[in-house]
Design a protein around this motif. Structure first.
Motif, mmCIF file in Angstrom:
data_model
loop_
_atom_site.group_PDB
_atom_site.id
_atom_site.type_symbol
_atom_site.label_atom_id
_atom_site.label_comp_id
_atom_site.label_asym_id
_atom_site.label_seq_id
_atom_site.Cartn_x
_atom_site.Cartn_y
_atom_site.Cartn_z
ATOM 1 N N SER A 28 0.840 -1.216 0.000
ATOM 2 C CA SER A 28 0.000 0.000 0.000
ATOM 3 C C SER A 28 0.863 1.249 0.000
ATOM 4 N N VAL A 29 1.892 1.252 0.836
ATOM 5 C CA VAL A 29 2.751 2.435 0.926
ATOM 6 C C VAL A 29 3.503 2.654 -0.383
ATOM 7 N N TYR A 30 4.055 1.603 -0.959
ATOM 8 C CA TYR A 30 4.824 1.765 -2.182
ATOM 9 C C TYR A 30 3.941 2.137 -3.361
ATOM 10 N N VAL A 31 2.704 1.628 -3.372
ATOM 11 C CA VAL A 31 1.777 2.048 -4.422
ATOM 12 C C VAL A 31 1.509 3.544 -4.312
ATOM 13 N N ASN A 32 1.359 4.038 -3.076
ATOM 14 C CA ASN A 32 1.142 5.475 -2.865
ATOM 15 C C ASN A 32 2.348 6.290 -3.320
ATOM 16 N N VAL A 33 3.549 5.824 -2.966
ATOM 17 C CA VAL A 33 4.764 6.545 -3.346
ATOM 18 C C VAL A 33 4.940 6.547 -4.862
ATOM 19 N N ILE A 34 4.783 5.380 -5.467
ATOM 20 C CA ILE A 34 4.949 5.287 -6.920
ATOM 21 C C ILE A 34 3.888 6.106 -7.636
ATOM 22 N N GLY A 35 2.641 6.087 -7.098
ATOM 23 C CA GLY A 35 1.577 6.881 -7.705
ATOM 24 C C GLY A 35 1.864 8.369 -7.611
ATOM 25 N N THR A 36 2.401 8.820 -6.463
ATOM 26 C CA THR A 36 2.725 10.238 -6.298
ATOM 27 C C THR A 36 3.810 10.672 -7.271
ATOM 28 N N VAL A 37 4.890 9.880 -7.340
ATOM 29 C CA VAL A 37 5.982 10.214 -8.254
ATOM 30 C C VAL A 37 5.509 10.169 -9.705
ATOM 31 N N GLY A 38 4.721 9.125 -10.029
ATOM 32 C CA GLY A 38 4.214 9.014 -11.392
ATOM 33 C C GLY A 38 3.318 10.174 -11.786
ATOM 34 N N SER A 39 2.483 10.617 -10.815
ATOM 35 C CA SER A 39 1.600 11.752 -11.086
ATOM 36 C C SER A 39 2.395 13.018 -11.348
ATOM 37 N N LEU A 40 3.437 13.251 -10.538
ATOM 38 C CA LEU A 40 4.249 14.450 -10.723
ATOM 39 C C LEU A 40 4.970 14.416 -12.062
ATOM 40 N N VAL A 41 5.519 13.254 -12.416
ATOM 41 C CA VAL A 41 6.248 13.141 -13.681
ATOM 42 C C VAL A 41 5.312 13.304 -14.870
ATOM 43 N N SER A 42 4.117 12.683 -14.775
ATOM 44 C CA SER A 42 3.173 12.780 -15.887
ATOM 45 C C SER A 42 2.675 14.208 -16.073
ATOM 46 N N ASN A 43 2.433 14.918 -14.949
ATOM 47 C CA ASN A 43 2.018 16.325 -15.056
ATOM 48 C C ASN A 43 3.106 17.167 -15.693
ATOM 49 N N LEU A 44 4.352 16.930 -15.267
ATOM 50 C CA LEU A 44 5.465 17.672 -15.857
ATOM 51 C C LEU A 44 5.602 17.353 -17.338
ATOM 52 N N ASP A 45 5.483 16.067 -17.683
ATOM 53 C CA ASP A 45 5.589 15.670 -19.081
ATOM 54 C C ASP A 45 4.450 16.254 -19.909
#
Length: 540
Positions: A305-322
């Motif tokens: 659960s924690v790693y899914v949250n971390v990966i989702g947060t990082v992925g969201s930031l990268v996708s928004n930047l992209d």
């Protein structure tokens, strides 16, 4: 054409003091001592007033709300106490650290801070759905009714049961377990950080929060791991006939049976390592007993659960930047194709690319005009006033006008960016706007026939030029070139006339000042204005 800000060329002369050096030093020390005493007295008065308010002040705004720096410092103190509980209390309980000193000193200090924090909350304004509750009675009722992080929750987290139980049964840090209720303030401190640091990067804050969540979870799971290990004990000795790979040693979590032989710091490091590798799904331990197996399943589920949250947060930031970057690239590709289709000169194409490149580097594609237009009028006015009020007040034409008049002018200002070496206006152009320099440097040049343009003035941040265009319908008498990249604000003549229509009582006074400064058409306008009952506002 150009108006330079007034400067005071008078020299300020100061005489040397005749006081001996020793007496001067003593005087400075006395002043510093008096200032320190005044600071402590003020703080003491505020503290006493917090606990014993005057009866007539029951509806006054709260002093802790009025002094945000003081409130921010207090939150820093409570966070240090929260960090102490979060990190050290689970270790002391799970790793059976029963030493009294120096922990008892920090425990008492922490309990005092928590008790004072409860009193502070009765005096701190509360924001509920965008509205601030500032009356003492309203704050008290809200704090008492609140369940999560409310009064009873905070009292239970600081209830001194451990002091009573220690006196009856002897010292044991497990009696302080109710302090762990403060763990629920994890998200609250991030919210406080964002509210007291509005300029902090949202993306960076989200990343830090995700990393802290992962570390905090691993810390608690590591403590729980050793608690289970202690509960299971060192394990039973098994015979060699069983053929168990442990060879007669402990059955507790293969590979971790030797933890009891280490000191507490090394025990914690090993436990933290176990928690991290199991949270990622790469655990190299095999649970043997039932409780160990159940706890391993729990850690695996929590870790996922924690790693899914971390990966989702990082992925969201990268996708928004992209997404933002991709939109800029698409815009530039479209622009390049259009310039090629229109066969624009290479020099012009280069200028266009430099302009959009600068806008991307400084604003990341954000259009300031659209951003301000999305705001309600009162917010747009507050933002625009902060940015432009000082510049507007320097204009001689706007002296002695009301604040409402200035606000109306400020709302009509439009941003404009001019790259270095480009013309802002040229000699002979019909003037229809006034310019304010927010940042950058411009050169004012006078062109004479058969000669090179001559720089007659250089204007920098806070200066303005072109105010003649607001009154006259005439041509520019000088050329203005951007010496560096300039961020300007412009006031168009048509918008200025709209403001004069709204504030007709100032039209005559402004034209009189224009007649004094410029004469000519301003004087003619003034004459036409005086013949009418209502001042004329048309600037031809």
């Amino acid at each position: 054409m150009a108006t330079l800000p007034d400067t005071d060329n008078s020299m300020v002369v100061s005489e040397l003091s005749q006081i001996p050096v020793e007496e001067e030093i003593k005087e400075v020390e006395r002043e510093e001592s008096e200032e320190t005493r005044h600071t402590w007295v003020t703080w003491l008065k505020n503290t006493v007033q917090m606990f014993h308010p005057h009866p007539d002040q029951s509806t006054d705004p709260q002093p802790w709300q009025d002094s945000r720096p003081l409130l921010a410092k207090w939150h820093v103190i409570t966070f240090m106490q929260y960090f102490y509980i979060l990190v050290f209390l689970p270790i002391r309980i799970c790793f059976d650290v029963q030493a009294i000193m120096p922990w008892v000193f920090f425990d008492v200090i922490g309990d005092i801070i928590q008790a004072v924090d409860i009193a502070v909350k009765f005096r701190t304004a509360i924001e509920v759905k965008g509205f601030f509750i500032t009356t003492r009675e309203g704050i008290k009722q809200h704090y008492l009714r609140k369940v999560h992080q409310g009064f009873f929750h905070d009292v239970l987290s600081v209830l001194p049961l451990d002091y009573i139980l220690n006196a009856v049964f002897g010292y044991d840090c497990v009696f302080r377990v109710n302090r762990l209720l403060r763990i629920t303030y994890f998200n609250t401190y991030f919210h406080l950080f964002e509210s007291f640091n509005p300029r902090a990067s949202t993306n960076l804050t989200r990343l830090v929060k995700a990393a802290c969540t992962m570390t905090f979870t691993a810390h608690l799971l590591a403590c729980g791991f050793f608690l289970v290990l202690r509960h299971e004990g060192p394990g039973e000795e098994i015979g060699q006939t069983t053929g168990h790979p442990s060879g007669g040693r402990s059955l507790a979590w293969q590979g971790y049976y030797d933890l009891f032989e280490l000191d507490v710091p090394r025990q914690y490091v090993r436990a933290l390592y176990w928690a991290f590798i199991l949270m990622t799904g790469y655990g190299n331990t095999i649970p043997v007993r039932t409780l160990e197996t159940l706890y391993t399943i729990l850690v695996t589920l929590v870790g996922l659960s924690v790693y899914v949250n971390v990966i989702g947060t990082v992925g969201s930031l990268v996708s928004n930047l992209d997404a933002t970057t991709q939109a800029h690239r698409t815009k530039m590709d479209t622009l390049n194709d259009w310039m090629k289709y229109r066969r624009l000169p290479q020099t012009t194409q280069m200028k266009v690319r430099k302009y959009y490149s600068y806008m991307w580097d400084t604003r990341k594609g954000v259009d300031e005009t659209d951003l301000l237009q999305d705001m309600p009028t009162y917010l747009r006015l507050e933002v625009s006033e902060f940015v432009n009020n000082d510049i507007i007040q320097k204009v001689p034409l706007f002296k002695d006008v009301s604040k409402a008049f200035l606000n109306a002018v400020i709302l009509h200002l439009q941003p404009r960016v001019v790259l270095a070496g480009n013309y802002i206006c040229k000699t002979g152009d019909v003037g229809s706007e006034m310019f304010f320099i927010s940042s950058g440097e411009v050169n004012v040049c006078v062109e004479e026939e058969g000669k090179e343009p001559k720089i007659v003035a250089t204007l920098t941040d806070g200066c303005f030029f072109g105010e003649v265009a607001l009154i006259y319908h005439t041509k520019r008498t000088a050329t203005v070139v951007a010496h560096t990249v300039c961020e300007l604000y412009i006031l168009k003549k048509v918008h200025f006339e709209e403001v004069l229509d709204e504030f007709s009582e100032y039209a005559k006074a402004i034209l009189e000042k224009a007649a004094e400064r410029f004469g000519g058409q301003a004087t003619a306008k003034l004459r036409r204005t005086s013949k009418r009952s209502t001042p004329s506002h048309h600037s031809s």
